[in-house]
Design an enzyme around this catalytic site. Structure first.
Site, PDB file in Angstrom:
ATOM      1  N   GLY A 108       1.205  15.301  16.610  1.00  0.00           N
ATOM      2  CA  GLY A 108       2.311  14.323  16.763  1.00  0.00           C
ATOM      3  C   GLY A 108       2.169  13.232  18.127  1.00  0.00           C
ATOM      4  O   GLY A 108       2.434  12.058  18.006  1.00  0.00           O
ATOM      5  N   ALA A 128       4.962  19.222   8.093  1.00  0.00           N
ATOM      6  CA  ALA A 128       5.298  18.845   6.639  1.00  0.00           C
ATOM      7  C   ALA A 128       4.551  20.465   5.915  1.00  0.00           C
ATOM      8  O   ALA A 128       5.023  20.606   5.094  1.00  0.00           O
ATOM      9  CB  ALA A 128       5.101  17.862   6.193  1.00  0.00           C
ATOM     10  N   HIS A 129       3.787  20.811   6.710  1.00  0.00           N
ATOM     11  CA  HIS A 129       2.409  21.762   6.164  1.00  0.00           C
ATOM     12  C   HIS A 129       3.681  23.125   5.740  1.00  0.00           C
ATOM     13  O   HIS A 129       2.954  24.392   4.850  1.00  0.00           O
ATOM     14  CB  HIS A 129       1.621  22.188   6.925  1.00  0.00           C
ATOM     15  CG  HIS A 129       1.472  22.964   7.551  1.00  0.00           C
ATOM     16  ND1 HIS A 129       2.043  22.503   9.156  1.00  0.00           N
ATOM     17  CD2 HIS A 129       1.299  24.277   8.269  1.00  0.00           C
ATOM     18  CE1 HIS A 129       1.748  23.179   9.966  1.00  0.00           C
ATOM     19  NE2 HIS A 129       1.849  24.418   9.367  1.00  0.00           N
ATOM     20  N   CYS A 184     -15.562  12.856  23.413  1.00  0.00           N
ATOM     21  CA  CYS A 184     -16.142  11.397  23.363  1.00  0.00           C
ATOM     22  C   CYS A 184     -17.016  11.701  21.843  1.00  0.00           C
ATOM     23  O   CYS A 184     -17.882  12.179  21.702  1.00  0.00           O
ATOM     24  CB  CYS A 184     -17.418  11.282  24.308  1.00  0.00           C
ATOM     25  SG  CYS A 184     -17.959   9.209  24.184  1.00  0.00           S
ATOM     26  N   TYR A 191       9.885  21.030   8.611  1.00  0.00           N
ATOM     27  CA  TYR A 191      10.121  20.177   8.199  1.00  0.00           C
ATOM     28  C   TYR A 191      11.739  20.067   8.531  1.00  0.00           C
ATOM     29  O   TYR A 191      11.910  20.677   7.349  1.00  0.00           O
ATOM     30  CB  TYR A 191       9.860  19.579   7.189  1.00  0.00           C
ATOM     31  CG  TYR A 191      10.284  18.393   6.898  1.00  0.00           C
ATOM     32  CD1 TYR A 191       9.125  16.862   6.833  1.00  0.00           C
ATOM     33  CD2 TYR A 191      10.909  17.984   5.780  1.00  0.00           C
ATOM     34  CE1 TYR A 191       9.171  15.786   6.945  1.00  0.00           C
ATOM     35  CE2 TYR A 191      10.873  16.387   5.706  1.00  0.00           C
ATOM     36  CZ  TYR A 191      10.347  15.777   6.107  1.00  0.00           C
ATOM     37  OH  TYR A 191      10.905  13.929   6.044  1.00  0.00           O
TER      38      TYR A 191
HETATM   39  P1  NAD Z   1       4.522  20.336  16.016  1.00  0.00           P
HETATM   40  O1  NAD Z   1       5.400  21.857  15.346  1.00  0.00           O
HETATM   41  O2  NAD Z   1       4.239  20.236  17.084  1.00  0.00           O
HETATM   42  O3  NAD Z   1       5.478  19.040  15.716  1.00  0.00           O
HETATM   43  C1  NAD Z   1       6.092  19.734  14.627  1.00  0.00           C
HETATM   44  C2  NAD Z   1       7.307  17.743  15.484  1.00  0.00           C
HETATM   45  O4  NAD Z   1       8.140  17.516  13.749  1.00  0.00           O
HETATM   46  C3  NAD Z   1       8.266  18.203  16.020  1.00  0.00           C
HETATM   47  O5  NAD Z   1       8.186  17.712  16.795  1.00  0.00           O
HETATM   48  C4  NAD Z   1      10.088  18.471  14.385  1.00  0.00           C
HETATM   49  O6  NAD Z   1      10.734  18.625  15.741  1.00  0.00           O
HETATM   50  C5  NAD Z   1       9.342  17.247  13.994  1.00  0.00           C
HETATM   51  N1  NAD Z   1      10.200  16.460  12.543  1.00  0.00           N
HETATM   52  C6  NAD Z   1       9.995  17.972  11.987  1.00  0.00           C
HETATM   53  N2  NAD Z   1      10.750  17.671  10.424  1.00  0.00           N
HETATM   54  C7  NAD Z   1      11.251  16.027  10.961  1.00  0.00           C
HETATM   55  C8  NAD Z   1      11.881  14.606  10.376  1.00  0.00           C
HETATM   56  N3  NAD Z   1      12.239  15.042   8.970  1.00  0.00           N
HETATM   57  N4  NAD Z   1      11.623  14.026  10.809  1.00  0.00           N
HETATM   58  C9  NAD Z   1      11.099  13.846  12.117  1.00  0.00           C
HETATM   59  N5  NAD Z   1      10.808  14.787  12.827  1.00  0.00           N
HETATM   60  C10 NAD Z   1      10.587  16.004  12.276  1.00  0.00           C
HETATM   61  O7  NAD Z   1       3.537  20.624  15.257  1.00  0.00           O
HETATM   62  P2  NAD Z   1       1.842  19.233  15.635  1.00  0.00           P
HETATM   63  O8  NAD Z   1       1.224  20.027  16.535  1.00  0.00           O
HETATM   64  O9  NAD Z   1       2.730  18.097  16.061  1.00  0.00           O
HETATM   65  O10 NAD Z   1       1.407  19.502  14.519  1.00  0.00           O
HETATM   66  C11 NAD Z   1       1.818  17.617  13.781  1.00  0.00           C
HETATM   67  C12 NAD Z   1       1.204  18.718  11.996  1.00  0.00           C
HETATM   68  O11 NAD Z   1      -0.391  18.465  12.194  1.00  0.00           O
HETATM   69  C13 NAD Z   1       0.498  19.628  11.304  1.00  0.00           C
HETATM   70  O12 NAD Z   1       1.176  20.165   9.844  1.00  0.00           O
HETATM   71  C14 NAD Z   1      -0.883  20.179  11.546  1.00  0.00           C
HETATM   72  O13 NAD Z   1      -1.532  21.210  10.728  1.00  0.00           O
HETATM   73  C15 NAD Z   1      -1.574  18.327  11.393  1.00  0.00           C
HETATM   74  N6  NAD Z   1      -2.235  18.507  12.528  1.00  0.00           N
HETATM   75  C16 NAD Z   1      -3.398  17.438  11.754  1.00  0.00           C
HETATM   76  C17 NAD Z   1      -4.375  17.418  12.272  1.00  0.00           C
HETATM   77  C18 NAD Z   1      -5.548  16.249  12.377  1.00  0.00           C
HETATM   78  O14 NAD Z   1      -6.296  15.976  13.327  1.00  0.00           O
HETATM   79  N7  NAD Z   1      -5.237  15.335  12.284  1.00  0.00           N
HETATM   80  C19 NAD Z   1      -4.460  18.511  13.703  1.00  0.00           C
HETATM   81  C20 NAD Z   1      -3.398  19.176  14.360  1.00  0.00           C
HETATM   82  C21 NAD Z   1      -2.575  19.457  13.275  1.00  0.00           C
END
Ligand code: NAD
Length: 371
Positions: A58, A146-147, A294, A153
């Site tokens: 994120g 959130a997963h 890239c 979460y």
């Molecule tokens: P992470 O656990 O490192 O970070 C999650 C963050 O959310 C933490 O810093 C936590 O404190 C914060 N958080 C939790 N609940 C919260 C709330 N209610 N309000 C505000 N902040 C809150 O996870 P990550 O590695 O950053 O991954 C995040 C999500 O993205 C995962 O579900 C992952 O599967 C998904 N993901 C998506 C992609 C993509 O290509 N789109 C790639 C990798 C991961």
């Protein structure tokens, strides 16, 4: 949960996710805000994204947004995560006051500046309050974990210490409360869509958690928020465009420069490539061997590789270059909420895309294919 993390043998640090999020915002600029290719930053100037989560993945959101001139307001419950990103230069301001965050955002945008604000608050509360006030971001999304309703979460009303304890002593209560908060957040996102915001789910299963809370009858409504892959990245994959990465095995940044220059001059018909390379040179710190992610398309990857071979042969590059295809590329992942959501032939849950893909890659000469 299907992770999207690159295997260690091709991990290039933060750049992979930065490039992916950058491409995502760029695709939104073209799809929803009428940008011509290469002109994405113009279409995003003055706009802002409301999002959440400054974790491993994120934290790329405000940086990628800034690279395209898009301001951001990111809610994060863990102050240490926001402070770390602030110290690394990925945020311009961290505050725990919504009013200050919104005022700073407004002032920057009306002054023609791009700003990245981190707000220490719960996303469920922030999104609901923004919607209640009738404030409409241009884009709304979320990248909390959130997963995972138990560990990913923070439910609204909990503090971090209580959450860490309760998820061990009363995990089902934590999960139930997390889903209720996610549902409230999704409800706010739907209200913002109604008011004109562009919303998407960024690969974290937010919608499924909300549907578990609301019940299946709410699915049609919740699914008005599309997944990022179906809405924005698959149209690129369909043209063969996806993350392609190269690594200078010499370890020399001079070789990195030669390769960056080559990418800039080789594709005049797609100005977005030169633009990304320029931004990556400026914004992406080197981690490990000099590497670049890239997004190149069908034909472009081969052209780039052949030109690289010539530069190795004539000594412009001091050592061979490793090419790898990213785990996020087309047909690299089957997941009905990510890679294969909303397939036109209904094959969302068919699990053999990556296997066919792996066979094809092996048959066409890849040195290493991991399934
Ligand atoms: P992470 O656990 O490192 O970070 C999650 C963050 O959310 C933490 O810093 C936590 O404190 C914060 N958080 C939790 N609940 C919260 C709330 N209610 N309000 C505000 N902040 C809150 O996870 P990550 O590695 O950053 O991954 C995040 C999500 O993205 C995962 O579900 C992952 O599967 C998904 N993901 C998506 C992609 C993509 O290509 N789109 C790639 C990798 C991961």
């Amino acid at each position: 949960w299907g992770g999207l993390t690159a295997g260690a043998w091709q991990y290039i640090g933060r750049q992979g996710v930065l490039a992916g999020t950058y491409e995502l915002f760029g695709a939104i600029a073209r799809t929803d805000f009428g940008a011509a290719p290469g002109e994405e930053a113009g279409a995003l100037a003055g706009r802002w994204v409301l999002t959440a989560g400054l974790g491993g993945m994120g934290s790329s959101q405000p940086i990628s947004a800034r690279m395209l001139g898009l301001s951001s307001l990111t809610a994060e419950v863990d102050a240490a995560k926001a402070e770390r990103l602030l110290a690394a230069g990925g945020l311009d301001l961290v505050t725990d006051a919504l009013d200050q965050a919104l005022a700073t955002l407004d002032a920057a945008r009306s002054g023609g500046r791009t700003i990245a604000v981190g707000l220490i608050a719960n996303a469920a509360d922030v999104f609901a309050e923004v919607a209640r006030r009738g404030i409409v971001p241009d884009i709304v999304t979320d990248q909390t974990a959130a997963h995972d309703a138990r560990y990913g979460y923070l439910p609204s009303g909990y503090d971090l210490a209580a959450w860490r304890e309760l998820r061990e002593t009363d995990p089902s209560r934590v999960e139930r409360d997390a889903r209720a908060s996610i549902a409230a957040q999704v409800g706010a996102m739907l209200a913002l869509v109604e008011a004109g915001a562009v919303a998407f789910e960024n690969g974290n299963n937010l919608r499924v958690q909300a549907i578990e809370h609301f019940g299946e009858a709410a699915a049609a409504d919740v699914n008005r928020i599309p997944g990022f892959m179906e809405a924005y990245l698959r149209p690129l994959f369909a043209r063969g465009i996806g993350p392609f990465r190269w690594v200078a095995l010499s370890g020399s940044t001079d070789d990195q420069d030669v390769l960056d220059d080559l990418a800039v001059r080789l594709f005049p018909g797609r100005p977005e490539i030169a633009r990304w390379i320029g931004l990556a040179r400026e914004h992406v710190p080197q981690q490990g061997l000099p590497a670049r992610s890239c997004w190149l398309g069908h034909g472009e990857r081969s052209a780039f590789a052949v030109a690289t071979n010539e530069l190795v042969a004539d000594g412009s590059l001091s050592a061979p270059v490793l090419f790898s295809r990213d785990h996020l590329d087309s047909a690299a992942m089957t997941h009905p909420r990510i890679g294969t959501e909303g397939m036109r032939d209904g094959s969302d849950g068919v699990s053999d895309f990556p296997l066919l893909d792996g066979l094809l890659l092996a048959a066409t000469g890849a040195d290493l294919v991991a399934i």
